[in-house]
Design an enzyme around this catalytic site. Structure first.
Site, PDB file in Angstrom:
ATOM      1  N   LYS A 124       0.837  -1.209   0.000  1.00 34.64           N
ATOM      2  CA  LYS A 124       0.000   0.000   0.000  1.00 34.64           C
ATOM      3  C   LYS A 124       0.869   1.254   0.000  1.00 34.64           C
ATOM      4  CE  LYS A 124      -0.360  -0.349   5.047  1.00 34.64           C
ATOM      5  NZ  LYS A 124      -1.210  -0.853   6.147  1.00 34.64           N
TER       6      LYS A 124
ATOM      7  N   TYR B 156      13.683  31.312   6.478  1.00 33.94           N
ATOM      8  CA  TYR B 156      12.472  32.011   6.900  1.00 33.94           C
ATOM      9  C   TYR B 156      12.477  32.276   8.392  1.00 33.94           C
ATOM     10  CZ  TYR B 156      10.311  31.025   2.380  1.00 33.94           C
ATOM     11  OH  TYR B 156      10.016  30.967   1.062  1.00 33.94           O
TER      12      TYR B 156
HETATM   13  C1  LIG Z   1      -0.524  -1.943   6.666  1.00 34.21           C
HETATM   14  C2  LIG Z   1      -1.066  -3.201   7.216  1.00 34.21           C
HETATM   15  C3  LIG Z   1      -0.220  -4.291   7.419  1.00 34.21           C
HETATM   16  C4  LIG Z   1       1.260  -4.224   7.227  1.00 34.21           C
HETATM   17  O1  LIG Z   1       1.811  -3.769   8.430  1.00 34.21           O
HETATM   18  P1  LIG Z   1       3.392  -3.655   8.630  1.00 34.21           P
HETATM   19  O2  LIG Z   1       3.563  -3.406  10.062  1.00 34.21           O
HETATM   20  O3  LIG Z   1       3.834  -2.515   7.774  1.00 34.21           O
HETATM   21  O4  LIG Z   1       3.954  -4.932   8.163  1.00 34.21           O
HETATM   22  C5  LIG Z   1      -0.784  -5.472   7.852  1.00 34.21           C
HETATM   23  N1  LIG Z   1      -2.100  -5.561   8.094  1.00 34.21           N
HETATM   24  C6  LIG Z   1      -2.939  -4.527   7.921  1.00 34.21           C
HETATM   25  C7  LIG Z   1      -4.378  -4.696   8.205  1.00 34.21           C
HETATM   26  C8  LIG Z   1      -2.452  -3.313   7.479  1.00 34.21           C
HETATM   27  O5  LIG Z   1      -3.283  -2.280   7.320  1.00 34.21           O
END
Ligand SMILES: *Cc1c(COP(=O)(O)O)cnc(C)c1O
Length: 405
Positions: free
Chosen positions: A39, A277
């Site tokens: 993702k 800034y």
């Molecule tokens: C993002 C996500 C993962 C992956 O988690 P990591 O700690 O990055 O491995 C696993 N399960 C769900 C439901 C997630 O949303």
């Protein structure tokens, strides 16, 4: 971005992602399926490139957060099963089914709304209900065991969803949950959630749903508590080398992203001169200040103020405000425009890991990589590693500044 005319870029080592996932794949029994979570554009490393690395490492499934991320993977030719890890609006269920994308469901009402959309969309053509003779919709039911974000919590909610799961055009492929404290040294709440999950999966058995894959572990819990891996592990952060290394030192996973730039200016300033800034930094004496072409519009947020970068194989503190396009550093000595800068990674004998930069800013390392914007050039050239200069090349050499002050 098609062409880059700026030295600022993220070098992504897709082989490191593949090696991390292969190592994880190999240390679990073959019966434990591996989901690679890609993702947020592969946590900023590139979703397609990460998905291909996952495929090469033997992943069984991909996980994404949004349906659009899943659709993009399909459009780019990725054929692995994909699970969208959070509910999507029910009107997109048919699209998901057609593309062999699994969806997360948490309540019976979602299915009811899906039926309404089906009836409505079928009505204009002849008025009858559209017969669902396409591929079945594969769903994973999310159970909330203590994270408190999404998932059904009660037996009543479960009993309401069961008839929908048993319909012919639905396959209840999985049951899952997610932990709230997998990165904590204290494992007691993880264990509590795990036990709750196991108890809730008994509901499925007593409802006659036997074949669903059970999964509860993300990266930290998979690496720390392999005995909780059940039918599948969901690996995101660890694929990119982010994991609680103090709690799971035996893993030795590799970071996959190096963030580089080069000075666009270096100058000598005098005591009392102010930088950036709001005149946020005042030179205390004669100092060398370098300007690096990266800013918050690239994802290098103002929370990174006060951090460090590497120049000439040495640490240089970020001084003044981080701007939209530039930041300034106090150089360890004379430099010139064009001198390489490393924000995440190694240079000479020095190293700034993503974990170090993140902990200084009070965030998790994946927030840094996932925040890199579309303006940041990603470089996947396999030979980029050969650019890594030797220690000698980076050994500190005072250089003549080209801009006289
Ligand atoms: C993002 C996500 C993962 C992956 O988690 P990591 O700690 O990055 O491995 C696993 N399960 C769900 C439901 C997630 O949303």
């Amino acid at each position: 971005m098609s062409a880059a005319y700026r030295d600022t870029r993220a070098d992504v080592d897709t082989a490191a992602i593949r090696r991390n996932l292969s190592k994880i794949r190999r240390r679990f029994p073959a019966s434990v399926r591996l989901m690679a979570v890609v993702k947020a554009d592969g946590y900023g490393h590139g979703a397609i490139e990460s998905a291909e690395a996952a495929l090469a490492a033997g992943a069984d499934m991909l996980g994404v957060a949004l349906l659009e991320e899943a659709v993009e993977l399909r459009e780019r030719g990725i054929r692995l099963p994909i699970l969208v890890l959070a509910p999507v609006p029910p009107r997109y269920a048919e699209l998901a089914a057609a593309l062999d994308i699994r969806l997360t469901v948490t309540e019976a009402d979602w299915f009811r709304q899906r039926e309404e959309f089906r009836r409505q969309s079928g009505a204009p053509r002849g008025g009858g209900t559209r017969t669902p003779n396409g591929p079945p919709l594969r769903v994973h039911v999310k159970l909330d065991t203590g994270l408190g974000r999404i998932g059904l919590r009660t037996r009543e909610e479960w009993e309401q969803i069961v008839p929908w799961l048993k319909r012919e055009d639905v396959v209840a492929e999985g049951l899952f949950t997610h932990f709230a404290t997998a990165g904590w040294a204290d494992a007691s709440f993880v264990k509590k959630q795990y036990e709750r999950f196991i108890r809730m999966t008994e509901w499925a058995r007593s409802s006659g749903i036997h074949s669903a894959l059970l999964h509860c572990c993300g990266s930290a819990s998979s690496l720390r508590f392999p005995e909780m891996s059940l039918d599948m592990i969901r690996i995101g952060a660890a694929a990119y080398g982010f994991y609680p290394s103090a709690l799971a030192p035996q893993w030795e996973l590799e970071p996959a992203l190096t963030l580089r730039s080069a000075l666009i200016q270096a100058k000598r300033v005098s005591a009392g001169d102010t930088i950036g800034y709001d005149r946020a930094y005042t030179a205390r004496g004669e100092e060398w200040i370098g300007t690096v072409p990266i800013g918050y519009a690239d994802g290098w947020s103002q929370i990174m103020q006060g951090g460090e970068v590497l120049v000439g194989g040495r640490r240089a503190k970020i001084v003044g405000r981080i701007g939209m396009d530039q930041l300034t550093v106090r150089l360890p000595g004379p430099c010139r425009a064009g001198d390489p800068v490393v924000l995440i990674g190694s240079q000479g004998g020095e190293k700034i890991s993503c974990a170090e930069a993140a902990s200084r800013a009070g965030i998790v390392p994946q927030e840094i990589t996932a925040s890199l914007t579309g303006r940041m050039q990603r470089n996947y050239e396999p030979e980029f590693g050969s650019e890594a200069l030797t220690k000698e090349e980076y050994a500190w050499k005072p250089k003549q500044n080209v801009l006289r002050r």
